[in-house]
Scaffold this motif. Structure first.
Motif, PDB file in Angstrom:
ATOM      1  N   THR A 229       0.850  -1.188   0.000  1.00  0.00           N
ATOM      2  CA  THR A 229       0.000   0.000   0.000  1.00  0.00           C
ATOM      3  C   THR A 229       0.887   1.240   0.000  1.00  0.00           C
ATOM      4  OG1 THR A 229      -1.698  -1.164   1.274  1.00  0.00           O
ATOM      5  CG2 THR A 229      -1.805   1.247   1.245  1.00  0.00           C
ATOM      6  N   GLU A 234      -1.647   4.871   3.249  1.00  0.00           N
ATOM      7  CA  GLU A 234      -1.488   4.421   4.634  1.00  0.00           C
ATOM      8  C   GLU A 234      -1.721   5.570   5.607  1.00  0.00           C
ATOM      9  OE1 GLU A 234       2.267   2.624   5.346  1.00  0.00           O
ATOM     10  OE2 GLU A 234       1.819   0.794   4.235  1.00  0.00           O
ATOM     11  N   LEU A 237      -5.417   6.583   5.862  1.00  0.00           N
ATOM     12  CA  LEU A 237      -6.140   5.599   6.662  1.00  0.00           C
ATOM     13  C   LEU A 237      -5.794   5.749   8.135  1.00  0.00           C
ATOM     14  CD1 LEU A 237      -5.767   2.408   4.407  1.00  0.00           C
ATOM     15  CD2 LEU A 237      -7.804   3.816   4.688  1.00  0.00           C
ATOM     16  N   THR A 244      -3.490  -0.263   8.407  1.00  0.00           N
ATOM     17  CA  THR A 244      -3.220  -0.879   7.114  1.00  0.00           C
ATOM     18  C   THR A 244      -3.286  -2.395   7.255  1.00  0.00           C
ATOM     19  OG1 THR A 244      -1.821   0.960   6.445  1.00  0.00           O
ATOM     20  CG2 THR A 244      -1.527  -1.106   5.275  1.00  0.00           C
ATOM     21  N   ASP A 250      -7.093  -2.207   1.896  1.00  0.00           N
ATOM     22  CA  ASP A 250      -6.843  -0.788   2.131  1.00  0.00           C
ATOM     23  C   ASP A 250      -7.552   0.084   1.104  1.00  0.00           C
ATOM     24  OD1 ASP A 250      -5.271  -1.543   4.253  1.00  0.00           O
ATOM     25  OD2 ASP A 250      -3.370  -1.198   3.229  1.00  0.00           O
TER      26      ASP A 250
END
Length: 398
Positions: A229, A234, A237, A244, A250
């Motif tokens: 990712t 990351e 999120l 993650t 994701d």
């Protein structure tokens, strides 16, 4: 709904200071529950580039690294298993102060001089736990301050929404609200249709058409199971309170936060036949992603293949069909589940999920195809692969 101010301002950027923005949200009945910095305080950490790695002469688990700070090369002893030549990584130089208030000094580790420290996400206060160094993109400019590079001087905002404001459970929704209140232009990402490059499809049968008025599915084959990712995703999120997991999951979580539309991905190899959206059978069981086995009640809507239930619709996927490290082909789901079919179901099983939280409040019926194209484009850019055409089945709006 937790989000970062910087992500919101990518969409809508009114001429308001942070405290003015928070006041505006509260006055719009989007009560601000908490505000916190995106990262703990640390100083003196830059982007470093590992030029070479050699074994420590007197310690099996340590490495002696040559690290560039953009101006000079320094010797650093490191114990991380993922350190390697060519890696870009946070580098705490001598004099740096980490989130634990540890001040970095010149030291000798088992007799070898070390001029600084290569850092993990945990040591920067960006994660509660981490496995190895925080790997930065190869494009990260050597010598740049990490706080500036990762835009860590950011604020995390958590708004407490009333049940009738499900439209604001996304960055897009909050941006619309703020754009209207401040008469500020909204900048939306361009979302184009992704043309199919393979003909593969999976049949979809809506056995409960009132509960699921719209279901879209798409096969994506030959994804790279070793892909990572990207750091920008990351961070978005993380700043929204999600950890993650893997690139496929994701991406679905990112689309949920960005557009407000829940999605799910199945390991295609673990599905038997096509998809059937139906009510659960009497005493039917499913093992969920969290490992918990539940006995389903007949009023629970499920996603099933031709043999078994593979997900609790709009709530949580099943473990047997979950995407994993060996997954190469996926079936991507983007569906509209009627609020009456989801409301209260998760709580009846002692659960609460981000997907159920949105579905039971009502998501936009027209978002399903937009979310599908957004997720497809992101996945192809991150894990690669070839996408098939979108299969769509329509039921009956209640």
């Amino acid at each position: 709904m937790k989000f970062s101010e910087s992500w919101l301002r990518e969409w809508v950027n009114p001429k308001l200071k942070t405290d003015e923005l928070l006041h505006l949200l509260t006055m719009a009945s989007l009560e601000v529950d908490s505000v916190e910095p995106a990262a703990t305080k640390f100083t003196g950490v830059i982007v470093g580039e590992v030029l070479s790695v050699a074994k420590h002469p007197d310690a099996e688990k340590l490495s002696v690294c040559e690290v560039s700070d953009g101006r000079e090369t320094l010797q650093v002893v490191c114990g991380a298993s993922n350190v390697r030549a060519g890696l870009k990584v946070p580098f705490a130089k001598i004099g740096a102060i980490l989130s634990t208030e540890l001040k970095i000094k010149k030291a000798k580790l088992r007799g070898v001089e070390s001029n600084g420290m290569l850092c993990s996400a945990t040591e920067l206060g960006l994660a509660e736990e981490s496995d190895g160094l925080l790997e930065l993109p190869s494009s990260a400019p050597t010598g740049e301050d990490i706080r500036q590079y990762l835009k860590l001087d950011d604020v995390l905002i958590d708004v407490d929404l009333t049940p009738n404001r499900g439209d604001c459970l996304s960055v897009a929704g909050l941006s619309r609200e703020i754009g209207v209140l401040t008469r500020t232009e909204i900048v939306t990402p361009q979302i184009d249709s992704v043309a199919a490059s393979i003909p593969d499809t999976l049949s979809v049968d809506l056995a409960s058409p009132v509960d699921c008025p719209r279901y879209l599915g798409r096969i994506i084959r030959n994804i790279n199971s070793e892909a990572q990712t990207p750091l920008w995703m990351e961070e978005k999120l993380r700043r929204s309170g999600l950890r993650t997991i893997d690139p496929v999951v994701d991406v679905t979580n990112f689309v949920l936060l960005e557009l407000g539309h829940p999605m799910h991905a199945f390991d295609l190899a673990r599905l038997s036949g096509g998809i059937k959206v139906r009510r659960a059978g009497q005493d039917e069981k499913i093992v969920l992603l969290d490992g918990k086995e539940v006995t389903l009640t007949p009023d629970t809507l499920v996603i099933a293949d031709h043999e078994k239930a593979v997900a609790m619709a709009g709530i949580m996927g099943g473990k047997l069909s979950a995407v994993g490290p060996k997954t190469t082909d996926i079936f991507l789901e983007s569906a509209f589940f009627a609020p009456h079919a989801i409301a209260g179901r998760a709580r009846s099983y002692g659960m609460h999920t981000d997907a159920a939280h949105r579905y039971e409040r009502g998501v936009d019926y027209n978002l399903a195809p937009v979310a599908m194209e957004r997720a497809t484009a992101l996945l192809l850019g991150i894990v690669g692969g070839q996408a098939g055409p979108v299969t769509e089945a329509k039921g009956t709006l209640p």
